[in-house]
Design an enzyme around this catalytic site. Structure first.
Site, PDB file in Angstrom:
ATOM      1  N   GLY A  14       0.632  -1.377  -0.020  1.00 59.17           N
ATOM      2  CA  GLY A  14       0.248   0.175  -0.099  1.00 59.17           C
ATOM      3  C   GLY A  14       0.618   1.491  -0.065  1.00 59.17           C
ATOM      4  O   GLY A  14       0.524   2.080  -0.822  1.00 59.17           O
ATOM      5  N   ALA A  79      -6.803  -3.280   1.538  1.00 64.97           N
ATOM      6  CA  ALA A  79      -6.685  -3.543   2.947  1.00 64.97           C
ATOM      7  C   ALA A  79      -6.587  -5.114   3.202  1.00 64.97           C
ATOM      8  O   ALA A  79      -7.532  -5.691   2.222  1.00 64.97           O
ATOM      9  CB  ALA A  79      -7.781  -3.067   3.861  1.00 64.97           C
ATOM     10  N   SER A 131      -5.025 -11.698  -5.291  1.00 63.65           N
ATOM     11  CA  SER A 131      -4.060 -12.527  -5.231  1.00 63.65           C
ATOM     12  C   SER A 131      -3.839 -13.723  -6.151  1.00 63.65           C
ATOM     13  O   SER A 131      -5.066 -13.978  -6.604  1.00 63.65           O
ATOM     14  CB  SER A 131      -3.898 -13.270  -3.639  1.00 63.65           C
ATOM     15  OG  SER A 131      -2.933 -14.104  -3.589  1.00 63.65           O
ATOM     16  N   TYR A 144      -8.031 -16.985   3.582  1.00 65.64           N
ATOM     17  CA  TYR A 144      -7.452 -16.150   2.782  1.00 65.64           C
ATOM     18  C   TYR A 144      -7.721 -16.327   1.142  1.00 65.64           C
ATOM     19  O   TYR A 144      -8.235 -15.424   0.496  1.00 65.64           O
ATOM     20  CB  TYR A 144      -5.944 -16.248   2.788  1.00 65.64           C
ATOM     21  CG  TYR A 144      -5.067 -15.047   2.146  1.00 65.64           C
ATOM     22  CD1 TYR A 144      -5.137 -13.647   2.198  1.00 65.64           C
ATOM     23  CD2 TYR A 144      -4.624 -15.390   0.813  1.00 65.64           C
ATOM     24  CE1 TYR A 144      -4.313 -12.717   1.830  1.00 65.64           C
ATOM     25  CE2 TYR A 144      -3.842 -14.399   0.095  1.00 65.64           C
ATOM     26  CZ  TYR A 144      -3.794 -13.192   0.557  1.00 65.64           C
ATOM     27  OH  TYR A 144      -3.231 -12.112  -0.087  1.00 65.64           O
ATOM     28  N   LYS A 148     -10.035 -14.012  -1.211  1.00 63.05           N
ATOM     29  CA  LYS A 148      -9.578 -13.458  -2.435  1.00 63.05           C
ATOM     30  C   LYS A 148     -10.196 -13.789  -3.773  1.00 63.05           C
ATOM     31  O   LYS A 148     -10.364 -13.103  -4.744  1.00 63.05           O
ATOM     32  CB  LYS A 148      -7.904 -13.696  -2.625  1.00 63.05           C
ATOM     33  CG  LYS A 148      -6.929 -12.859  -1.524  1.00 63.05           C
ATOM     34  CD  LYS A 148      -7.129 -11.464  -1.414  1.00 63.05           C
ATOM     35  CE  LYS A 148      -6.416 -10.969  -0.562  1.00 63.05           C
ATOM     36  NZ  LYS A 148      -6.533  -9.341  -0.631  1.00 63.05           N
TER      37      LYS A 148
END
Length: 250
Positions: A14, A79, A131, A144, A148
């Site tokens: 970021g 985020a 991702s 995760y 994603k």
């Protein structure tokens, strides 16, 4: 001067994106949960302490952006947290919920409030951070991965909804990105698989055509491209920045 909001922009990918946009002449506003890191932002960047999964906080943030900037040209919904590393039979439900809240709910809330600023202007760009895990899956990373994959579905739906209003939406899918975060991921995966961290890292690199990990600057370059007029016909796409991953299980 164009404006960009980058969630979780005070460190890691970021922050590199924030610096890249600033270097391209954008006014940059970043959020983060780490007030200490926000205090170290380069001069000229606006920063706010904000949890991307907290809707009242996000509502207040966008109200402030509207009051100070009058609108928003680019959203980078960046985020995310790595979530737990565990076999599915050992997965903790609370940890699962937390991972999806930050990674997926946070992306939805950012898009929801950005749309309210962009639609009246008839233009805008939304960049979601997914991702390669959202393209291929990844053992022991179920929360995760689920989040994603969800981000990509969210992005494609947003692109369809908002395209008629002149708003483009795309997702960046980085591979393993050099930095402290991937170090933690590798250590956790090594422990879960009974491997050494070096072996896991080498497996990540050898599983790509270019035989190396991605740098944050590679991701920032893609974000700048997607925000540019050069990408004016690019929308609804999940774009990998990973050196061509073809083996995700070291």
């Amino acid at each position: 001067m164009k404006t960009v909001l980058i969630t979780a922009g005070a460190n890691g990918i970021g922050l590199v994106m924030a610096k890249a946009f600033a270097g391209a002449g954008y006014r940059v506003w970043v959020t983060d949960v780490d007030a200490g890191m926000l205090a170290t932002l380069p001069a000229g960047m606006r920063g706010s302490v904000c949890d991307a999964s907290d809707e009242p906080a996000m509502t207040a943030l966008f109200a402030q952006i509207a009051a100070e900037w009058g609108g928003l040209d680019v959203l980078c919904a960046n985020a995310g947290i790595k979530g737990p590393t565990a076999a599915i039979e050992d997965m903790d439900l609370a940890a699962w919920h937390q991972c999806l809240a930050v990674n997926l709910d946070g992306a939805m809330l950012a898009a929801k409030h950005a749309a309210r600023l962009m639609k009246p202007a008839g233009k805008g760009v939304m960049i979601f951070m997914s991702s390669t895990a959202g393209l291929y899956g990844n053992p022991f990373r179920a929360p995760y991965v689920a989040a994603k994959w969800g981000v990509i579905g969210l992005m494609k739906t947003v692109a369809m909804e908002l395209g008629p209003h002149g708003i483009r939406a795309n997702a960046i899918c980085p591979g393993s990105v050099n930095g402290p975060r991937i170090d933690l991921v590798i250590e956790a995966e090594a422990q879960a698989k009974g491997m050494t961290p070096d072996a896991v890292r080498q497996g990540y690199a050898s599983g790509t055509a270019l035989k190396r990990l991605t740098d944050p600057e590679d991701v920032a370059a893609m974000a700048l491209y997607l925000a540019s007029e050069g990408a004016r016909m690019v929308s609804g796409q999940a774009l990998a920045v990973d050196g061509m991953t073809y083996n995700v299980d070291p």
